[in-house]
Design a protein around this motif. Structure first.
Motif, PDB file in Angstrom:
ATOM      1  N   ASP A  29      10.749  -5.252  -1.585  1.00  0.00           N
ATOM      2  CA  ASP A  29       9.621  -5.988  -1.041  1.00  0.00           C
ATOM      3  C   ASP A  29      10.173  -7.214  -0.329  1.00  0.00           C
ATOM      4  O   ASP A  29      10.604  -8.181  -0.987  1.00  0.00           O
ATOM      5  CB  ASP A  29       8.665  -6.403  -2.158  1.00  0.00           C
ATOM      6  N   PRO A  30      10.187  -7.210   1.008  1.00  0.00           N
ATOM      7  CA  PRO A  30      10.784  -8.336   1.734  1.00  0.00           C
ATOM      8  C   PRO A  30       9.982  -9.635   1.597  1.00  0.00           C
ATOM      9  O   PRO A  30      10.504 -10.709   1.889  1.00  0.00           O
ATOM     10  CB  PRO A  30      10.798  -7.857   3.196  1.00  0.00           C
ATOM     11  N   SER A  31       8.737  -9.549   1.141  1.00  0.00           N
ATOM     12  CA  SER A  31       7.934 -10.771   1.004  1.00  0.00           C
ATOM     13  C   SER A  31       8.154 -11.447  -0.349  1.00  0.00           C
ATOM     14  O   SER A  31       7.646 -12.536  -0.575  1.00  0.00           O
ATOM     15  CB  SER A  31       6.449 -10.436   1.174  1.00  0.00           C
ATOM     16  N   ALA A  32       8.915 -10.808  -1.229  1.00  0.00           N
ATOM     17  CA  ALA A  32       9.130 -11.380  -2.560  1.00  0.00           C
ATOM     18  C   ALA A  32      10.066 -12.561  -2.508  1.00  0.00           C
ATOM     19  O   ALA A  32      10.872 -12.728  -1.661  1.00  0.00           O
ATOM     20  CB  ALA A  32       9.713 -10.309  -3.492  1.00  0.00           C
ATOM     21  N   ASP A  82      14.105 -10.312  -7.251  1.00  0.00           N
ATOM     22  CA  ASP A  82      12.703 -10.488  -6.878  1.00  0.00           C
ATOM     23  C   ASP A  82      12.235  -9.378  -5.936  1.00  0.00           C
ATOM     24  O   ASP A  82      11.096  -8.913  -6.041  1.00  0.00           O
ATOM     25  CB  ASP A  82      12.478 -11.841  -6.208  1.00  0.00           C
ATOM     26  N   ALA A  83      13.090  -8.965  -5.026  1.00  0.00           N
ATOM     27  CA  ALA A  83      12.703  -7.989  -4.002  1.00  0.00           C
ATOM     28  C   ALA A  83      12.818  -6.539  -4.464  1.00  0.00           C
ATOM     29  O   ALA A  83      12.061  -5.679  -4.005  1.00  0.00           O
ATOM     30  CB  ALA A  83      13.562  -8.188  -2.752  1.00  0.00           C
ATOM     31  N   GLU A  90       4.920  -2.058   4.845  1.00  0.00           N
ATOM     32  CA  GLU A  90       5.098  -3.342   4.172  1.00  0.00           C
ATOM     33  C   GLU A  90       6.425  -3.512   3.434  1.00  0.00           C
ATOM     34  O   GLU A  90       6.859  -4.632   3.209  1.00  0.00           O
ATOM     35  CB  GLU A  90       3.960  -3.568   3.175  1.00  0.00           C
ATOM     36  N   LEU A  91       7.058  -2.426   3.044  1.00  0.00           N
ATOM     37  CA  LEU A  91       8.259  -2.496   2.219  1.00  0.00           C
ATOM     38  C   LEU A  91       9.479  -2.026   3.000  1.00  0.00           C
ATOM     39  O   LEU A  91       9.359  -1.323   3.997  1.00  0.00           O
ATOM     40  CB  LEU A  91       8.086  -1.635   0.964  1.00  0.00           C
ATOM     41  N   ASP A  92      10.645  -2.415   2.527  1.00  0.00           N
ATOM     42  CA  ASP A  92      11.899  -1.922   3.087  1.00  0.00           C
ATOM     43  C   ASP A  92      12.384  -0.788   2.201  1.00  0.00           C
ATOM     44  O   ASP A  92      12.463  -0.935   0.977  1.00  0.00           O
ATOM     45  CB  ASP A  92      12.974  -3.022   3.104  1.00  0.00           C
TER      46      ASP A  92
END
Length: 184
Positions: free
Chosen positions: A181-184, A118-119, A166-168
């Motif tokens: 994407d840590p919010s995924a 997902d991330a 926003e991203l790692d």
């Protein structure tokens, strides 16, 4: 979003651990074995038991992981459980070095392949490359062109900065970056 522009690389070294016999080590002898980590925890333990049975020290029972390779930047402890070692190796075998990089960013992270999938946004030459592909896939360039005005443009520098916030991103070790994407 498609990651067709992402670079596809794979681990050239299969994850493996060097397990040492502590009875031999404590008596000034080196005795151990490189063991393939991409197998079940039980199979790793069986390999360790065979190594200990062949020890120059009678009754050897204790072991430690003294070295490892194929785990990218991820650090293993001497006492890492074989369950965790096997799960990490399975993730690397399935997803490549990016899986190890993802875990190394937060070593307390659960070994959840679905969360990784997902991330993970892909491996890119740079964060700018990712931002440019994102802008293309999201239709930002097409929207700016459709506006028909020289005053409507895509500010790729700002998009890259926002992606950085926003991203790692994790350096791959071979001149590229993994994007998550840590919010995924």
């Amino acid at each position: 979003m498609s990651s067709t522009a992402a670079i596809d690389t794979a681990t050239n070294t299969s994850p493996r651990i060097y397990v040492a016999c502590l009875a031999a080590y404590n008596n000034g002898r080196l005795h151990g074995q490189w063991i393939d980590a991409d197998q079940s925890a039980d199979a790793i333990y069986e390999d360790v038991k065979r190594m200990l049975a062949a020890s120059p020290e009678p009754g050897a029972e204790e072991w430690a992981i003294h070295d490892y390779e194929g785990f990218g930047e991820l650090r293993l402890s001497e006492w890492e459980s074989f369950e965790r070692v096997a799960a990490i190796a399975e993730g690397i075998a399935e997803h490549g070095d990016a899986f190890a990089a993802w875990l190394s960013y937060d070593e307390d992270r659960d070994l959840d392949a679905e969360a990784f999938e997902d991330a993970y946004r892909g491996e890119w030459g740079s964060l700018r490359d990712y931002a440019e592909d994102y802008a293309d896939q999201a239709g930002l360039y097409a929207a700016a062109e459709a506006a028909g005005s020289p005053y409507v443009t895509v500010d790729i520098d700002m998009l890259e900065r926002d992606c950085d916030i926003e991203l790692d991103t994790i350096a791959s070790g071979h001149g590229t970056v993994y994007v998550f994407d840590p919010s995924a």
